[in-house]
Design a protein around this motif. Structure first.
Motif, PDB file in Angstrom:
ATOM      1  N   GLU A  46      -7.927  -7.451 -11.420  1.00 50.02           N
ATOM      2  CA  GLU A  46      -8.477  -6.696 -10.293  1.00 50.02           C
ATOM      3  C   GLU A  46      -8.325  -5.204 -10.547  1.00 50.02           C
ATOM      4  O   GLU A  46      -7.277  -4.752 -10.996  1.00 50.02           O
ATOM      5  CB  GLU A  46      -7.729  -7.046  -9.002  1.00 50.02           C
ATOM      6  CG  GLU A  46      -7.824  -8.489  -8.575  1.00 50.02           C
ATOM      7  CD  GLU A  46      -7.011  -8.744  -7.322  1.00 50.02           C
ATOM      8  OE1 GLU A  46      -7.015  -9.876  -6.841  1.00 50.02           O
ATOM      9  OE2 GLU A  46      -6.367  -7.803  -6.821  1.00 50.02           O
ATOM     10  N   GLY A  47      -9.368  -4.448 -10.214  1.00 55.36           N
ATOM     11  CA  GLY A  47      -9.306  -3.012 -10.369  1.00 55.36           C
ATOM     12  C   GLY A  47      -8.374  -2.386  -9.344  1.00 55.36           C
ATOM     13  O   GLY A  47      -8.425  -2.733  -8.165  1.00 55.36           O
ATOM     14  N   VAL A  48      -7.533  -1.482  -9.809  1.00 55.40           N
ATOM     15  CA  VAL A  48      -6.611  -0.759  -8.936  1.00 55.40           C
ATOM     16  C   VAL A  48      -7.100   0.666  -8.732  1.00 55.40           C
ATOM     17  O   VAL A  48      -7.149   1.169  -7.601  1.00 55.40           O
ATOM     18  CB  VAL A  48      -5.186  -0.751  -9.527  1.00 55.40           C
ATOM     19  CG1 VAL A  48      -4.247   0.080  -8.666  1.00 55.40           C
ATOM     20  CG2 VAL A  48      -4.660  -2.173  -9.691  1.00 55.40           C
ATOM     21  N   ALA A  49      -7.446   1.343  -9.816  1.00 58.28           N
ATOM     22  CA  ALA A  49      -7.910   2.717  -9.744  1.00 58.28           C
ATOM     23  C   ALA A  49      -8.628   3.050 -11.042  1.00 58.28           C
ATOM     24  O   ALA A  49      -8.378   2.430 -12.075  1.00 58.28           O
ATOM     25  CB  ALA A  49      -6.749   3.683  -9.531  1.00 58.28           C
ATOM     26  N   VAL A  63      -4.580   0.286  -2.084  1.00 55.17           N
ATOM     27  CA  VAL A  63      -3.632   1.249  -2.654  1.00 55.17           C
ATOM     28  C   VAL A  63      -3.952   2.688  -2.286  1.00 55.17           C
ATOM     29  O   VAL A  63      -3.205   3.599  -2.649  1.00 55.17           O
ATOM     30  CB  VAL A  63      -3.550   1.112  -4.187  1.00 55.17           C
ATOM     31  CG1 VAL A  63      -3.222  -0.325  -4.585  1.00 55.17           C
ATOM     32  CG2 VAL A  63      -4.818   1.598  -4.860  1.00 55.17           C
ATOM     33  N   LYS A  64      -5.042   2.915  -1.581  1.00 54.19           N
ATOM     34  CA  LYS A  64      -5.413   4.276  -1.200  1.00 54.19           C
ATOM     35  C   LYS A  64      -4.299   4.927  -0.397  1.00 54.19           C
ATOM     36  O   LYS A  64      -3.746   4.334   0.519  1.00 54.19           O
ATOM     37  CB  LYS A  64      -6.706   4.261  -0.383  1.00 54.19           C
ATOM     38  CG  LYS A  64      -7.964   4.164  -1.211  1.00 54.19           C
ATOM     39  CD  LYS A  64      -9.206   4.250  -0.331  1.00 54.19           C
ATOM     40  CE  LYS A  64     -10.471   4.202  -1.174  1.00 54.19           C
ATOM     41  NZ  LYS A  64     -11.689   4.267  -0.331  1.00 54.19           N
ATOM     42  N   GLY A  65      -3.985   6.155  -0.771  1.00 54.64           N
ATOM     43  CA  GLY A  65      -2.941   6.884  -0.073  1.00 54.64           C
ATOM     44  C   GLY A  65      -1.551   6.636  -0.630  1.00 54.64           C
ATOM     45  O   GLY A  65      -0.609   7.352  -0.285  1.00 54.64           O
ATOM     46  N   ARG A  66      -1.405   5.602  -1.462  1.00 54.27           N
ATOM     47  CA  ARG A  66      -0.096   5.285  -2.051  1.00 54.27           C
ATOM     48  C   ARG A  66      -0.079   5.468  -3.573  1.00 54.27           C
ATOM     49  O   ARG A  66       0.945   5.799  -4.136  1.00 54.27           O
ATOM     50  CB  ARG A  66       0.309   3.854  -1.700  1.00 54.27           C
ATOM     51  CG  ARG A  66       0.463   3.590  -0.211  1.00 54.27           C
ATOM     52  CD  ARG A  66       1.060   2.212   0.054  1.00 54.27           C
ATOM     53  NE  ARG A  66       0.205   1.139  -0.447  1.00 54.27           N
ATOM     54  CZ  ARG A  66       0.592   0.257  -1.365  1.00 54.27           C
ATOM     55  NH1 ARG A  66       1.798   0.323  -1.902  1.00 54.27           N
ATOM     56  NH2 ARG A  66      -0.232  -0.710  -1.748  1.00 54.27           N
TER      57      ARG A  66
END
Length: 126
Positions: A46-49, A63-66
């Motif tokens: 899975e793509g994280v960033a 995960v946005k913001g973290r």
């Protein structure tokens, strides 16, 4: 041959932080996308960033913001700063390189990437 080598994984308590690094051998692509993926046993990556050569950055909603992805081109190193980690973030994390900019949601598709590192394990205890 392009090589990607991840480091920085480890075990932390919930709420802790880790910084993953991905050292890349020299490549000469003008247009590229570099991404971080996660994979649990038996599941698809899975793509994280991801960050591309145009400066566009994408994150998975969870995960946005973290998490923060960054690319130090002078050091040929990709980073993923992971903060406020949760037990559900536990997985093997991989960095990947595509030899083209990935538009739209393509950044999150693992089959769009040409090169992969060997992975680094992240464990988060509650």
């Amino acid at each position: 041959q392009v090589q990607l080598v991840e480091s920085g994984g480890g075990s932390v308590h919930s709420g802790g932080s880790l910084r993953l690094s991905c050292a890349t051998s020299r490549y000469t692509y003008v247009s590229y996308c570099m991404g971080w993926f996660r994979q649990a046993p038996g599941k698809e990556r899975e793509g994280v960033a991801a960050i591309d050569s145009d400066g566009s950055i994408n994150y998975a909603y969870s995960v946005k913001g973290r998490f923060t992805i960054s690319d130090d081109s002078a050091k040929n190193t990709l980073y993923l700063q992971m903060s406020s980690l949760k037990p559900e973030n536990k997985d093997m994390y991989y960095c990947a390189l595509s030899d083209t900019v990935l538009s739209g949601a393509k950044w999150g598709n693992h089959y769009e990437y040409n090169y992969w590192g060997q992975g680094t394990q992240v464990a988060v205890s509650s």
